[in-house]
Design an enzyme around this catalytic site. Structure first.
Site, mmCIF file in Angstrom:
data_model
loop_
_atom_site.group_PDB
_atom_site.id
_atom_site.type_symbol
_atom_site.label_atom_id
_atom_site.label_comp_id
_atom_site.label_asym_id
_atom_site.label_seq_id
_atom_site.Cartn_x
_atom_site.Cartn_y
_atom_site.Cartn_z
ATOM 1 N N ASP A 1 -11.483 2.118 3.777
ATOM 2 C CA ASP A 1 -11.832 0.703 3.606
ATOM 3 C C ASP A 1 -13.326 0.549 3.318
ATOM 4 O O ASP A 1 -13.774 -0.524 2.905
ATOM 5 C CB ASP A 1 -11.493 -0.090 4.889
ATOM 6 C CG ASP A 1 -10.179 -0.852 4.749
ATOM 7 O OD1 ASP A 1 -9.763 -1.120 3.606
ATOM 8 O OD2 ASP A 1 -9.584 -1.176 5.795
ATOM 9 N N LYS B 1 0.849 -1.203 0.000
ATOM 10 C CA LYS B 1 0.000 0.000 0.000
ATOM 11 C C LYS B 1 0.880 1.247 0.000
ATOM 12 O O LYS B 1 0.632 2.203 -0.736
ATOM 13 C CB LYS B 1 -0.932 -0.016 1.224
ATOM 14 C CG LYS B 1 -2.028 -1.054 1.087
ATOM 15 C CD LYS B 1 -2.782 -1.319 2.383
ATOM 16 C CE LYS B 1 -3.745 -2.497 2.197
ATOM 17 N NZ LYS B 1 -4.389 -2.958 3.406
ATOM 18 N N GLN C 1 -4.967 -2.032 9.567
ATOM 19 C CA GLN C 1 -4.721 -3.311 8.897
ATOM 20 C C GLN C 1 -5.252 -4.461 9.757
ATOM 21 O O GLN C 1 -4.933 -4.557 10.951
ATOM 22 C CB GLN C 1 -3.204 -3.468 8.650
ATOM 23 C CG GLN C 1 -2.829 -4.685 7.854
ATOM 24 C CD GLN C 1 -3.343 -4.629 6.414
ATOM 25 O OE1 GLN C 1 -3.277 -3.611 5.744
ATOM 26 N NE2 GLN C 1 -3.866 -5.750 5.938
#
Ligand code: NDP
Length: 292
Positions: free
Chosen positions: A123, A54, A98
């Site tokens: 997200d 990422k 995460q």
């Protein structure tokens, strides 16, 4: 007949190029670089790889990126405090935690994710964004299903009026996939572990999405001739010999389904590549929404 293979890298490349251009436009218009903060708690090796990917994608596309490494034994309060300061940080337009979190924090996962400001929830897991998605309003959408939808559109696969079947009803893949396909006027059925006579249901699908987490679960006889098959699954098979790495396979028996389907995504090299690219788009979208 051998199906058209929908290569993830082709579509991911287009999504990233779009994100790069939009990031540059924000810099030009507002003098602001979109910014992503990723919080990683502990040292899960797979998570460390995902977070590095990422960060690298941000660097490639002109997106500012911060990786916040927190100790395995961090408390819920410490994580909530970090998120609170990132919620207020003008450099940061997108925040993600995460997953998975260390075991001791799993019961607090929802509280932690819900503490992210919905406008920075890249997200797309926050109840506010989920609600907006279900209502068909502008929202930050979950990266994997959104990537699948955009790939179908870019590949010129007709969705409107078609029968779509999603196998798997998780909050991060199956359920959002259902809503995104429905919003594009597909007739959608969602299946799960209690679905009766699953092959009869999947054989009806013009578009079949597999998000089960079982290697080669969807066999060729479960696929309608000419269907588009999207394989979200990522499963590592046991290694052939001790010490070796097991092969990665999807939820679809790819080689067999290739002979029946009209179009199909491979694993690896399919949907997996879309997720990070869509995250980049979400960071840019979040920045656009906050700056507008
Ligand atoms: P979950 O484990 O959260 O959900 C799996 C779903 O499959 C559940 O709804 C479950 O049903 C259903 N299921 C399990 N067994 C059966 C069965 N025998 N028949 C029908 N349905 C069944 O998985 P995720 O949605 O998180 O992930 C699915 C797969 O996608 C995994 O392989 C994961 O690694 C991969 N993935 C890939 C991503 C990418 O970037 N490409 C991103 C996210 C996930 P029930 O609800 O009844 O238990």
């Amino acid at each position: 007949m051998s199906a058209r293979i929908l290569e993830g890298k082709v579509f991911a490349g287009q999504f990233k190029e779009d994100a790069r251009k939009r990031a540059a436009a924000l810099k030009e218009k507002y003098g602001v670089q979109p910014g992503l903060a990723v919080i990683i708690v502990g040292h899960d090796p797979a998570s460390e790889v995902y977070v590095r990917n990422k960060h690298k994608a941000c660097e490639e596309l002109g997106i500012y990126s911060e990786v916040i490494e927190m100790a395995e034994d961090s408390s819920k309060e410490e994580i909530l405090a970090r998120i609170d300061s990132l919620n207020k940080d003008a450099k940061i337009h997108g925040i993600l935690v995460q997953l998975p979190l260390p075991k001791a924090l799993r019961s607090s996962e929802e509280e932690i994710l819900d503490s992210i400001d919905p406008v920075k929830d890249v997200d797309g897991f926050h109840p506010v964004n989920v609600g907006r998605m279900v209502k068909g309003e502008e929202a930050l959408l979950p990266c994997t299903p959104h990537g699948c939808l955009k790939m179908l559109e870019l590949a010129g696969i007709e969705i409107e009026g078609k029968k779509a079947v999603v196998v798997g009803r998780s909050n991060i893949v199956g359920k959002p996939m259902l809503h995104l396909l429905l919003a594009r006027n597909a007739t959608v059925t969602i299946c799960h572990s209690r679905t009766e006579n699953l092959p009869a249901v999947t054989r009806e699908a013009d578009i079949l999405v597999a998000a089960v987490g079982c290697p080669k679960f969807i066999t060729a006889d479960m696929v309608k001739e000419g269907a588009t098959v999207i394989d979200v699954g990522i499963n590592r098979l046991p290694p052939a010999e001790p010490g070796a790495k097991g092969k990665l396979v999807g939820d679809v028996d790819f080689e067999a389904a290739l002979e029946v389907a009209g179009a199909i995504t491979p694993v690896p090299g399919g949907v997996g590549l879309l997720t990070v690219a869509m995250l980049m788009e979400n960071v840019v979208q979040a920045a656009e929404m906050q700056l507008a």
